[in-house]
Design an enzyme around this catalytic site. Sequence first.
Site, PDB file in Angstrom:
ATOM      1  N   GLY A  11       0.807  -1.224   0.000  1.00  0.00           N
ATOM      2  CA  GLY A  11       0.000   0.000   0.000  1.00  0.00           C
ATOM      3  C   GLY A  11       0.840   1.274   0.000  1.00  0.00           C
ATOM      4  O   GLY A  11       2.073   1.224  -0.022  1.00  0.00           O
ATOM      5  N   GLN A  12       0.140   2.447   0.035  1.00  0.00           N
ATOM      6  CA  GLN A  12       0.843   3.734  -0.059  1.00  0.00           C
ATOM      7  C   GLN A  12       1.846   3.896   1.076  1.00  0.00           C
ATOM      8  O   GLN A  12       3.004   4.247   0.839  1.00  0.00           O
ATOM      9  CB  GLN A  12      -0.169   4.894  -0.002  1.00  0.00           C
ATOM     10  CG  GLN A  12       0.494   6.264  -0.095  1.00  0.00           C
ATOM     11  CD  GLN A  12      -0.347   7.414   0.439  1.00  0.00           C
ATOM     12  OE1 GLN A  12      -1.344   7.201   1.128  1.00  0.00           O
ATOM     13  NE2 GLN A  12       0.069   8.633   0.143  1.00  0.00           N
ATOM     14  N   TYR A 143     -14.906   5.082   7.734  1.00  0.00           N
ATOM     15  CA  TYR A 143     -13.462   5.085   7.969  1.00  0.00           C
ATOM     16  C   TYR A 143     -13.167   5.562   9.386  1.00  0.00           C
ATOM     17  O   TYR A 143     -12.410   4.956  10.122  1.00  0.00           O
ATOM     18  CB  TYR A 143     -12.783   6.008   6.956  1.00  0.00           C
ATOM     19  CG  TYR A 143     -11.291   6.123   7.096  1.00  0.00           C
ATOM     20  CD1 TYR A 143     -10.715   7.284   7.609  1.00  0.00           C
ATOM     21  CD2 TYR A 143     -10.460   5.084   6.709  1.00  0.00           C
ATOM     22  CE1 TYR A 143      -9.342   7.396   7.727  1.00  0.00           C
ATOM     23  CE2 TYR A 143      -9.089   5.207   6.820  1.00  0.00           C
ATOM     24  CZ  TYR A 143      -8.539   6.361   7.330  1.00  0.00           C
ATOM     25  OH  TYR A 143      -7.178   6.470   7.455  1.00  0.00           O
ATOM     26  N   ILE A 173      -1.355  11.797   4.072  1.00  0.00           N
ATOM     27  CA  ILE A 173       0.058  11.512   3.789  1.00  0.00           C
ATOM     28  C   ILE A 173       0.349  11.782   2.315  1.00  0.00           C
ATOM     29  O   ILE A 173      -0.371  11.303   1.427  1.00  0.00           O
ATOM     30  CB  ILE A 173       0.410  10.050   4.108  1.00  0.00           C
ATOM     31  CG1 ILE A 173       0.023   9.689   5.540  1.00  0.00           C
ATOM     32  CG2 ILE A 173       1.903   9.799   3.859  1.00  0.00           C
ATOM     33  CD1 ILE A 173       0.785  10.430   6.610  1.00  0.00           C
TER      34      ILE A 173
HETATM   35  C1  VAH Z   1      -7.807   9.332   3.446  1.00  0.00           C
HETATM   36  N1  VAH Z   1      -5.396   9.539   3.062  1.00  0.00           N
HETATM   37  O1  VAH Z   1      -7.924  10.390   2.834  1.00  0.00           O
HETATM   38  C2  VAH Z   1      -6.402   8.968   3.948  1.00  0.00           C
HETATM   39  C3  VAH Z   1      -6.192   9.495   5.347  1.00  0.00           C
HETATM   40  C4  VAH Z   1      -6.394  11.407   6.955  1.00  0.00           C
HETATM   41  C5  VAH Z   1      -6.515  10.948   5.527  1.00  0.00           C
HETATM   42  O2  VAH Z   1      -6.876   8.758   6.279  1.00  0.00           O
HETATM   43  O3  VAH Z   1      -8.732   8.580   3.678  1.00  0.00           O
END
Ligand code: VAH
Length: 317
Positions: A11-12, A143, A173
């Site tokens: 992953g990233q 999430y 990130i």
């Molecule tokens: C997202 N890059 O955008 C991730 C991250 C805080 C952002 O969790 O879901």
Amino acid sequence: MKHILVIGASGQIGSELTMKLRGCYGNENVVAGYIPTAELKGELKESGPSAVVDVTDVAGIAAAVKEHRVDTIYNLAALLSVVAESKPKLAWKIGIDGLWNVLEVARQEGCAVFTPSSIGSFGPTTPHVKTPQDTIQRPCSMYGVTKVTTELLSDYYYNKYGVDTRAVRFPGIISNVTPPGGGTTDYAVDIYYSAVRGEKFVCPIAQGTYMDMMYMPDALNASIQLMEADPAKLVHRNAFNIASMSFEPDMIYQAIKRHLPSFEMSYDVDHLKQAIADSWPDSLDDTRAREEWGWKPEYDLESMTTDMLEKLSVKLK
Ligand code: VAH
């Protein structure tokens, strides 16, 4: 010497974290765990051991831990915020059922565990500016629900079973190696690719929408530094606020234009991404991380932009 398993190594974050860990602890001591549909490539595959590890398969995790004498697990398996909204049950299965598997194996085999949380673990009722370490967390995205649960379950396993769980709350990130996959903050990576390709960028996040962001080198250093920290000095564990920069789209656009004056950007707001971004903090207070384990970022928007444009101009040549 530590023996480490990275779950989600393709992953990233996982792909760069695996290489950074191999540089720190020796290639042979860092196992790249990946799922069959996300094969490893190049240096990530050639430079050290790897194993098929699906976070939803507890027996597979246990087998990899035993075979490679793992004592530390970095668990990066997760669906990012936008994808998680379209696949909420899968997001829970990977993020939480998977975490349960990792923690159970860690409890039985004596492993330390790093499972990152996120600024996404905060919600619309959280103080948005200089969000405190300890504050209300009522996220409205799936999430965010998985990330708050990650924090609570990781603390539970520390308090009840003594499993050495630690984590940070990652901002968005930004990296130039492995592109992100399905996040609200992806625009802050995509904008650099458009600029270097000489393309106009259409920003999906509205002007004036502040979010905490971080360059990948700082995110990797924070993860390893926390896992190396003296446990006696940790008052918090899951999960520490860490911060380096907070910006809105026009700020990153202007930072790029100072290098590429002809670069152009317009806005076409993605309403799902905007709703998620609006529910997240504008900026974090990371005093506790600085005091408890010496967190200190190296990059700001200017230095990150210089490095990103330099690296991408070579990569996209
Ligand atoms: C997202 N890059 O955008 C991730 C991250 C805080 C952002 O969790 O879901």
